[in-house]
Design a protein around this motif. Structure first.
Motif, short mmCIF file in Angstrom:
data_model
loop_
_atom_site.label_atom_id
_atom_site.label_comp_id
_atom_site.label_asym_id
_atom_site.label_seq_id
_atom_site.Cartn_x
_atom_site.Cartn_y
_atom_site.Cartn_z
N SER A 38 0.84 -1.20 0.00
CA SER A 38 0.00 0.00 0.00
C SER A 38 0.87 1.25 0.00
O SER A 38 1.82 1.36 0.77
CB SER A 38 -0.90 -0.01 1.23
N ILE A 39 0.57 2.18 -0.90
CA ILE A 39 1.28 3.46 -0.91
C ILE A 39 0.25 4.58 -0.91
O ILE A 39 -0.92 4.37 -1.25
CB ILE A 39 2.24 3.59 -2.12
N SER A 40 0.69 5.79 -0.56
CA SER A 40 -0.24 6.87 -0.26
C SER A 40 -1.19 7.19 -1.41
O SER A 40 -2.38 7.40 -1.20
CB SER A 40 0.52 8.12 0.16
N ASN A 41 -0.69 7.21 -2.65
CA ASN A 41 -1.58 7.58 -3.76
C ASN A 41 -2.25 6.36 -4.40
O ASN A 41 -2.91 6.47 -5.41
CB ASN A 41 -0.83 8.40 -4.82
N CYS A 42 -2.07 5.18 -3.78
CA CYS A 42 -2.78 3.98 -4.24
C CYS A 42 -2.86 3.00 -3.07
O CYS A 42 -2.18 1.97 -3.05
CB CYS A 42 -2.05 3.35 -5.43
N PRO A 43 -3.69 3.33 -2.05
CA PRO A 43 -3.73 2.50 -0.84
C PRO A 43 -4.23 1.08 -1.07
O PRO A 43 -3.98 0.20 -0.25
CB PRO A 43 -4.67 3.29 0.09
N SER A 44 -4.91 0.84 -2.20
CA SER A 44 -5.43 -0.51 -2.46
C SER A 44 -4.38 -1.43 -3.06
O SER A 44 -4.66 -2.62 -3.29
CB SER A 44 -6.63 -0.41 -3.42
N GLN A 45 -3.18 -0.92 -3.35
CA GLN A 45 -2.14 -1.74 -4.00
C GLN A 45 -1.78 -2.94 -3.12
O GLN A 45 -1.52 -2.79 -1.93
CB GLN A 45 -0.90 -0.89 -4.27
N SER A 46 -1.75 -4.11 -3.71
CA SER A 46 -1.54 -5.34 -2.94
C SER A 46 -0.10 -5.45 -2.46
O SER A 46 0.81 -4.84 -3.02
CB SER A 46 -1.89 -6.56 -3.79
#
Length: 523
Positions: free
Chosen positions: A159-167
């Motif tokens: 998860s990263i700030s501009n894509c919190p849904s990233q696996s």
């Protein structure tokens, strides 16, 4: 080409068998591998393995053209451990790479307690943009492309700030068990720190060579390097633990500051459901933690046991002094009227149109010269900063350095502060070498060799040359052919920080280059 979504955006990428990272190859020491590479993309492709299958485009072979294929045939002689394969043309290795796991011969144990299970951890970089377009645009104006947008652990950024849904990648462990992690840095341009919150790692191997066990909470690993560590699952099974990969750089350059994260979680009857556990965060080193990188590097030693001796050359036939660093050449269409380049002994390597190994084997003239300088033609204070435009120009050429078969070679790799001082992880194809010494400042040929470790220096195939310092390596030129040596930061390789050795045949067929296979790709 495979359409892939990461960081909440999609793009087509070049993959092997649709996978990123690519498939892991598992074999045993002394196995022979047959690997057919079929090119279904619009790029020329080459894959780096070993021997005639060594793979760097226009060095040992012409690339595999679109619609063509090539059967790589090589034997894993006298090696066991973790290596990796990757594309060796353009910047395709950003997504075209994978692990090679070489198990010991049947019945031969590891020189450490057998782990309960083994896991492969491939660290990488991810750009939202098309990587080839990025470097092509940057090359037109003579500058560097933008840094990557995220790092990855086995293809996942977490998860990263501009894509919190990233696996994120999950690493399941059982309490009390010991695991071996085979860590590979497949990033293009970033040296990395790797750590797991709440756990100590024991290094037992680097670049497919056993080491003396070394306990650490942080692994430092440069592009091209592999590191095997033992991990004992001895923390509180009621928590999850962050796994992290983050950039190391002590140069003042743009870098990817997004930390890749994964999760170590305990499984089994004592472990609660992972989703309900709190996650213990890893305390990450600062990006410029030179002291941590240096301590890790200096702590590595060859195992040097009866079964796995360190055969360090104690005499030297060819003593070479290579300055490695950046430069700038005039360019009317470039930013500020200069093109950023790089070179060894002030030579920016020019890639040929014909593979050097074939030119050598068939005595094709006009492809290369064998007058690569063994030392700088104009010595100066290498570590004193030199700004852009002040004597920063380099010469261009396809120059090789010729070695007789079985020569013992010492290379002092001296980093320069031309334009800026940066770490350079150097990779030598075709050989392992011993890192016999390193230091800061300019190498002193009178004093520094007295401090060389000729007993149990670490043996590897990729070594870091520290910013503002030097590294000394030794090897035996017992592998006839043409062997590439280059910085494993892809940007610097593109800029010309590379050269090659031509190693002549010895006596008889066992010491001579085999003829090329019939299906070797044509240029």
């Amino acid at each position: 080409m495979t359409n892939t979504t990461k960081l909440c955006s999609s793009k087509p990428i070049v993959t092997v068998n649709g996978k990123f990272p690519g498939p892991t190859i598992v074999a045993r020491e002394d196995d022979t591998l047959l690997i057919k590479v079929v090119n279904h993309v619009n790029y020329n492709v080459s894959i780096h393995w070993t021997g005639w299958a060594d793979g760097p485009a226009y060095i040992t072979q012409c690339p595999i053209q679109p619609g063509q294929n090539y059967l790589h045939n090589f034997t894993l002689t006298g090696q066991r451990g973790t290596l990796w394969w990757h594309a060796h043309i353009l910047w395709l290795r950003a997504t075209v790479h994978g692990a090679i796991v070489i198990l010991p011969k049947l019945g031969v144990p590891y020189p450490f307690p057998k782990p309960y299970k083994e896991k492969t951890i491939v660290l990488g970089e991810w750009w939202k943009s098309d990587v080839e377009e990025l470097i092509n645009e940057a090359s037109k104006i003579g500058t560097a492309p933008s840094a990557s947008d995220a790092h990855t652990i086995n293809g996942h950024s977490g998860s990263i700030s501009n894509c919190p849904s990233q696996s994120s990648y999950g690493l399941p462990v059982r309490a009390g068990k010991t695991y071996m992690l085979r860590i590979i840095n497949a990033a293009l341009n970033e040296e990395l720190f790797f750590k797991i919150a709440g756990h100590v790692l024991t290094v037992v191997e680097v670049d497919a060579v056993y080491t003396k066990p070394y306990k650490t909470d942080t692994v430092f690993i440069a592009p091209g390097q592999t590191t095997n560590v033992l991990l004992t699952a001895n923390a509180n099974a009621g928590s999850n633990y962050m796994v992290a990969a983050t950039t190391f750089t002590d140069a003042h350059i743009p870098y990817d500051n997004v930390t890749a994260t994964a999760t170590l979680h305990y499984v089994g009857h004592t472990a609660t459901v992972s989703a309900y556990k709190k996650t213990i965060l890893a305390s990450l080193p600062p990006q410029n933690a030179t002291w941590i990188a240096t301590k890790f590097t200096r702590s590595l030693r060859s195992l040097n046991s009866r079964e796995y001796p360190a055969r360090v050359p104690t005499t030297v036939d060819h003593s070479l002094f290579f300055t490695v660093g950046l430069g700038a050449n005039p360019c009317q269409s470039c930013n500020n009227g200069v093109r950023l380049v790089a070179g060894i002994n002030n030579v920016t390597f020019t890639m040929p149109q014909t593979a050097l190994l074939q030119a050598h084997f068939f005595n094709i003239s006009g492809v290369f010269t064998d007058d690569f300088p063994g030392k700088p033609s104009n010595p100066y204070n290498y570590t004193a900063p030199v700004k852009l435009g002040v004597n920063a120009a380099t010469m261009k050429g396809t120059k090789l350095y010729r070695l007789p078969y079985n020569a013992t070679v010492q290379i002092v790799l001296q980093n320069t502060a031309m334009i800026l001082s940066d770490n350079h992880p150097f990779h030598l194809h075709g050989f392992n070498f011993f890192e016999v010494g390193r230091g800061l400042g300019n190498f002193n040929p009178e004093k520094d060799p007295k401090m060389f470790n000729l007993v149990d220096p670490v043996e590897r195939n990729t070594v870091g040359v520290p910013a503002g310092g030097w590294t000394a390596i030794r090897f035996i030129a017992d592998n006839p052919g043409v062997w590439f040596m280059h910085c494993h930061l892809e940007l610097h390789t593109t800029w010309g920080l590379k050269m090659a050795f031509v190693v002549d045949n010895g006596h008889g067929p066992d010491q001579s280059l085999l003829p090329p296979p019939a299906d070797l790709p044509k240029c």
